[in-house]
Write a protein that holds these residues in place. Structure first.
Motif, PDB file in Angstrom:
ATOM      1  N   MET A 133       0.842  -1.191   0.000  1.00 51.92           N
ATOM      2  CA  MET A 133       0.000   0.000   0.000  1.00 51.92           C
ATOM      3  C   MET A 133       0.879   1.244   0.000  1.00 51.92           C
ATOM      4  O   MET A 133       1.894   1.304   0.692  1.00 51.92           O
ATOM      5  CB  MET A 133      -0.896  -0.004   1.245  1.00 51.92           C
ATOM      6  CG  MET A 133      -1.933  -1.100   1.260  1.00 51.92           C
ATOM      7  SD  MET A 133      -3.175  -0.841  -0.032  1.00 51.92           S
ATOM      8  CE  MET A 133      -3.995   0.627   0.585  1.00 51.92           C
ATOM      9  N   PRO A 134       0.479   2.265  -0.788  1.00 54.69           N
ATOM     10  CA  PRO A 134       1.254   3.515  -0.769  1.00 54.69           C
ATOM     11  C   PRO A 134       1.022   4.283   0.526  1.00 54.69           C
ATOM     12  O   PRO A 134       0.019   4.088   1.215  1.00 54.69           O
ATOM     13  CB  PRO A 134       0.695   4.277  -1.971  1.00 54.69           C
ATOM     14  CG  PRO A 134      -0.701   3.775  -2.123  1.00 54.69           C
ATOM     15  CD  PRO A 134      -0.646   2.313  -1.721  1.00 54.69           C
ATOM     16  N   THR A 135       1.965   5.144   0.863  1.00 57.95           N
ATOM     17  CA  THR A 135       1.747   6.055   1.982  1.00 57.95           C
ATOM     18  C   THR A 135       0.708   7.089   1.573  1.00 57.95           C
ATOM     19  O   THR A 135       0.362   7.222   0.386  1.00 57.95           O
ATOM     20  CB  THR A 135       3.050   6.744   2.373  1.00 57.95           C
ATOM     21  OG1 THR A 135       3.477   7.570   1.280  1.00 57.95           O
ATOM     22  CG2 THR A 135       4.142   5.726   2.692  1.00 57.95           C
ATOM     23  N   VAL A 136       0.222   7.861   2.552  1.00 55.21           N
ATOM     24  CA  VAL A 136      -0.750   8.911   2.233  1.00 55.21           C
ATOM     25  C   VAL A 136      -0.144   9.914   1.245  1.00 55.21           C
ATOM     26  O   VAL A 136      -0.789  10.343   0.281  1.00 55.21           O
ATOM     27  CB  VAL A 136      -1.221   9.611   3.529  1.00 55.21           C
ATOM     28  CG1 VAL A 136      -2.150  10.770   3.199  1.00 55.21           C
ATOM     29  CG2 VAL A 136      -1.906   8.618   4.448  1.00 55.21           C
ATOM     30  N   ASN A 137       1.108  10.278   1.474  1.00 55.14           N
ATOM     31  CA  ASN A 137       1.770  11.239   0.590  1.00 55.14           C
ATOM     32  C   ASN A 137       1.890  10.679  -0.827  1.00 55.14           C
ATOM     33  O   ASN A 137       1.658  11.372  -1.816  1.00 55.14           O
ATOM     34  CB  ASN A 137       3.145  11.595   1.149  1.00 55.14           C
ATOM     35  CG  ASN A 137       3.755  12.797   0.446  1.00 55.14           C
ATOM     36  OD1 ASN A 137       3.249  13.907   0.559  1.00 55.14           O
ATOM     37  ND2 ASN A 137       4.833  12.580  -0.289  1.00 55.14           N
ATOM     38  N   GLN A 138       2.257   9.379  -0.938  1.00 49.83           N
ATOM     39  CA  GLN A 138       2.351   8.757  -2.256  1.00 49.83           C
ATOM     40  C   GLN A 138       0.984   8.662  -2.922  1.00 49.83           C
ATOM     41  O   GLN A 138       0.849   8.826  -4.136  1.00 49.83           O
ATOM     42  CB  GLN A 138       2.964   7.364  -2.129  1.00 49.83           C
ATOM     43  CG  GLN A 138       4.437   7.366  -1.778  1.00 49.83           C
ATOM     44  CD  GLN A 138       4.961   5.970  -1.499  1.00 49.83           C
ATOM     45  OE1 GLN A 138       4.216   5.093  -1.073  1.00 49.83           O
ATOM     46  NE2 GLN A 138       6.246   5.764  -1.726  1.00 49.83           N
ATOM     47  N   TYR A 139      -0.033   8.400  -2.125  1.00 48.52           N
ATOM     48  CA  TYR A 139      -1.380   8.290  -2.682  1.00 48.52           C
ATOM     49  C   TYR A 139      -1.824   9.623  -3.270  1.00 48.52           C
ATOM     50  O   TYR A 139      -2.447   9.681  -4.337  1.00 48.52           O
ATOM     51  CB  TYR A 139      -2.360   7.840  -1.597  1.00 48.52           C
ATOM     52  CG  TYR A 139      -3.776   7.683  -2.088  1.00 48.52           C
ATOM     53  CD1 TYR A 139      -4.757   8.616  -1.770  1.00 48.52           C
ATOM     54  CD2 TYR A 139      -4.135   6.604  -2.878  1.00 48.52           C
ATOM     55  CE1 TYR A 139      -6.052   8.489  -2.225  1.00 48.52           C
ATOM     56  CE2 TYR A 139      -5.433   6.455  -3.347  1.00 48.52           C
ATOM     57  CZ  TYR A 139      -6.396   7.395  -3.019  1.00 48.52           C
ATOM     58  OH  TYR A 139      -7.671   7.261  -3.476  1.00 48.52           O
ATOM     59  N   VAL A 140      -1.488  10.723  -2.612  1.00 44.22           N
ATOM     60  CA  VAL A 140      -1.895  12.040  -3.107  1.00 44.22           C
ATOM     61  C   VAL A 140      -1.034  12.476  -4.294  1.00 44.22           C
ATOM     62  O   VAL A 140      -1.555  12.917  -5.324  1.00 44.22           O
ATOM     63  CB  VAL A 140      -1.817  13.080  -1.964  1.00 44.22           C
ATOM     64  CG1 VAL A 140      -2.089  14.479  -2.504  1.00 44.22           C
ATOM     65  CG2 VAL A 140      -2.810  12.730  -0.869  1.00 44.22           C
ATOM     66  N   LEU A 141       0.280  12.325  -4.173  1.00 42.77           N
ATOM     67  CA  LEU A 141       1.188  12.867  -5.181  1.00 42.77           C
ATOM     68  C   LEU A 141       1.535  11.867  -6.278  1.00 42.77           C
ATOM     69  O   LEU A 141       1.892  12.251  -7.384  1.00 42.77           O
ATOM     70  CB  LEU A 141       2.483  13.351  -4.517  1.00 42.77           C
ATOM     71  CG  LEU A 141       2.344  14.525  -3.546  1.00 42.77           C
ATOM     72  CD1 LEU A 141       3.698  14.865  -2.941  1.00 42.77           C
ATOM     73  CD2 LEU A 141       1.760  15.743  -4.250  1.00 42.77           C
ATOM     74  N   GLY A 142       1.469  10.582  -5.964  1.00 41.64           N
ATOM     75  CA  GLY A 142       1.868   9.561  -6.918  1.00 41.64           C
ATOM     76  C   GLY A 142       3.047   8.765  -6.409  1.00 41.64           C
ATOM     77  O   GLY A 142       3.769   9.175  -5.490  1.00 41.64           O
ATOM     78  N   ALA A 143       3.237   7.584  -7.019  1.00 43.38           N
ATOM     79  CA  ALA A 143       4.324   6.687  -6.617  1.00 43.38           C
ATOM     80  C   ALA A 143       4.968   6.104  -7.870  1.00 43.38           C
ATOM     81  O   ALA A 143       4.818   4.923  -8.180  1.00 43.38           O
ATOM     82  CB  ALA A 143       3.815   5.595  -5.696  1.00 43.38           C
TER      83      ALA A 143
END
Length: 612
Positions: free
Chosen positions: A1-11
């Motif tokens: 699962m992505p982090t919250v920051n990755q989920y918002v900005l992208g991974a």
């Protein structure tokens, strides 16, 4: 699962972030998700938004819920949403049909807690938790400052242990899924190998297979035997120089003059006083009893002084008592000349290696006695290599699972001990009468809620079990591997065949797991009495034709008051659309010609059927 920051900005390439790509290229900074629905009191709009500027997010998000009467923001808005549809329920009402079988395979503890909440039982646990928190708070506030500090430290240690154990259990659950997947993959590879081996002559094949089975049994027996023998004496076998030095020290102790003198004095102390004063012949005239007692006492004192003096002259750095030293020498003696035993152990290891070589040769013989082509032989060898690699990985993961289970059990023991110390501290120091009365009342209420929970669980367990079996029989029409489903006291699911034997999760196909999960969702919606919208993506994934028709005819028309399905055009052809057409309120066709703009267009179901 992505982090919250990755989920918002992208991974990276895996996920491009929340904001629409075209909007980001155009320099826009705000993106949002909005949901609109109708209630008895009017329309409700909920919007969650983020601001992304120069490729960065400041960590803030806004949530606004607007009704016809008032507007809620952030925490109040989240509380409003949780009252409408608690997040625990999303797991059962919003899912991807491709992954629906994960509902049947989910971590049992998590699944059971969610089912209890969905059936209204989790609220009782919340009450009991609140009572326990109040009890802990009352006890905590009544303690002296130093005692309170000690209690806080112990509570912190307990929370750390609990977090570590939870992390271990999550790792075990993930590892369990990997083991099951590897087992399925190994089973498929074995079937492929057996399929290629079907070209061999039957007589030679049977004989070779019998030989292989015998060698496998001998190898397993040898491994079991070696595993019980080897750990006990391996240290002594592989360290002959250490054993030799220990024997030299023991021989030196036991053979020293001081030791010999000490043994003689101890022997005399054991037998001489009794034989001298208590056994005939006695002097004539005999001495008095008081004289006999005096000389006995004096003789014992003299011998004890001499024995102590002898002991003081022994090596202080290594001075076991003679009996212990003698016993140690007897145990170590066989290992000073243990070449034969080492040879036996080495031979056992070589024997295991021989079994492995024989098995490999038998595999090759099974291949060679047939008439496989070069291409088939290459495929066979590749499958065998894959099988061996899978088996090694599976053995490694099973060993890792056993290690994790052992660690979890150890942490549980420590956690239980920590909780026991905390409770003892609270009980010992919580001596305020008013506090004790409040605690007593709270504990009686806790027992009352526990009885209420047990009663409700028993009643709803039977309803849930009956509903699951009823709906599963409606959906499962092709065969009857599962005869019935049992729901235990903790809402755990057990699958039984016609003879009443358990059916393992690993033996179920993906389609059967999906049907079982569908029956579970149907039963939960029915027994809970809760009417939430059901949203399903790819609703017919991994299900064969006969069972697709059963789901379309019986499940989706009855699953919820509002059902939203997002099928592909390949899933719902004209024939399947006719099955659900009477129940369709509204249909849309989603088109995305350039890959960046999805356009929802209303369409009549009759038009879809006519178009095929």
């Amino acid at each position: 699962m992505p982090t919250v920051n990755q989920y918002v900005l992208g991974a990276g390439d895996d996920w491009w972030g929340i904001m629409n790509r075209r909007a980001r290229r155009d320099g826009q900074a705000r993106c949002a998700v909005r949901l609109v629905w109708s209630e008895d009191g009017g329309r409700v709009t909920a919007e969650r938004a983020w601001r992304i500027e120069n490729g960065a997010w400041n960590g803030e998000e806004s949530l606004i819920v607007a009704t016809s009467a008032e507007t809620f923001k952030d925490e109040e808005a989240q509380e409003f949403l949780d009252r409408r549809l608690p997040r625990d329920y999303l797991y059962f009402f919003l899912f991807d049909g491709e992954q629906i079988q994960e509902l049947a395979e989910a971590n049992r503890d998590v699944q059971q807690r969610q089912m209890e909440r969905l059936l209204g039982i989790g609220a009782i646990d919340a009450l009991r938790a609140a009572l326990n928190n109040a009890i802990g708070r009352w006890q905590h506030n009544d303690l002296e400052p130093q005692a309170r500090a000690d209690l806080e430290r112990m509570e912190g240690e307990a929370r750390g242990l609990e977090a570590d154990r939870t992390a271990l259990d999550v790792s075990r659950a993930n590892l369990g899924h990997e083991i099951e997947n590897d087992t399925d993959a190994l089973r498929r590879i074995v079937r492929r190998i057996e399929g290629l081996s079907a070209f061999v002559h039957r007589h030679d094949e049977v004989q070779l297979r019998e030989t292989r089975a015998r060698i496998q049994a001998q190898r397993a027996e040898a491994m079991d035997l070696l595993s019980t023998r080897l750990p006990r004496d391996i240290v002594l076998l592989v360290n002959p120089s250490l054993v030799t030095r220990a024997m030299e020290r023991l021989n030196k102790v036991l053979g020293s003059d001081a030791n010999a003198r000490a043994r003689v004095l101890e022997s005399l102390l054991d037998i001489l006083p009794a034989r001298l004063f208590d056994q005939p012949d006695f002097p004539t005239p005999d001495i008095r009893d008081s004289q006999r007692a005096y000389y006995r006492y004096k003789l014992v004192s003299v011998l004890e002084q001499e024995a102590d003096a002898a002991g003081e002259t022994m090596d202080p750095a290594f001075g076991p008592d003679p009996q212990a030293a003698s016993a140690a020498r007897e145990q170590l003696a066989p290992y000073t000349e243990a070449n034969a035993l080492r040879s036996v152990r080495a031979e056992e290891l070589r024997r295991l290696q021989g079994f492995a070589s024989e098995l490999r040769q038998l595999e090759a013989d099974l291949l060679n006695v047939g008439s496989l082509s070069d291409e088939e032989r290459t495929r066979y060898e590749r499958f065998v290599a894959e099988r061996d690699e899978l088996q090694r990985n599976l053995d490694r993961k099973k060993a890792q699972d056993r290690d994790l289970a052992s660690q979890s059990a150890g942490l549980k023991g420590k956690l239980d001990e920590a909780r026991k110390r905390i409770e003892q501290t609270r009980t010992k120091l919580g001596n305020n009468r008013v506090i004790e009365e409040k605690i007593a009342i709270a504990r009686r209420l806790g027992n009352l809620f526990a009885d209420l929970k047990s009663s409700r669980k028993q009643a709803q367990r039977k309803q849930l079990e009956a509903a699951i079996n009823q709906h599963f029989r409606i959906l499962m029409t092709s065969h009857h591997l599962i005869d019935r489903v049992e729901v235990n006291e903790d809402f755990g699911l057990h699958y039984l065949d016609a003879e009443g034997d358990h059916v393992g999760m690993g033996t179920l196909s993906a389609g059967m797991k999906q049907l079982m999960a569908t029956a579970l969702l149907w039963a939960l919606s029915e027994v809970s009495g809760k009417q939430f919208p059901l949203v399903v993506d790819t609703p017919l994934a991994r299900i064969d034709l006969a069972h697709q028709e059963a789901i379309l005819r019986y499940y989706y028309p009855n699953a919820a008051a509002q059902v939203i399905v997002l099928p592909t055009d390949a899933e719902l052809d004209a024939r399947k659309l006719r099955l659900i057409a009477p129940h369709v309120y509204r249909a849309y066709r989603l088109t995305n010609p350039d890959g960046e703009h999805t356009i929802p267009a209303p369409v009549e179901v009759s038009d879809l059927i006519r178009e095929g």
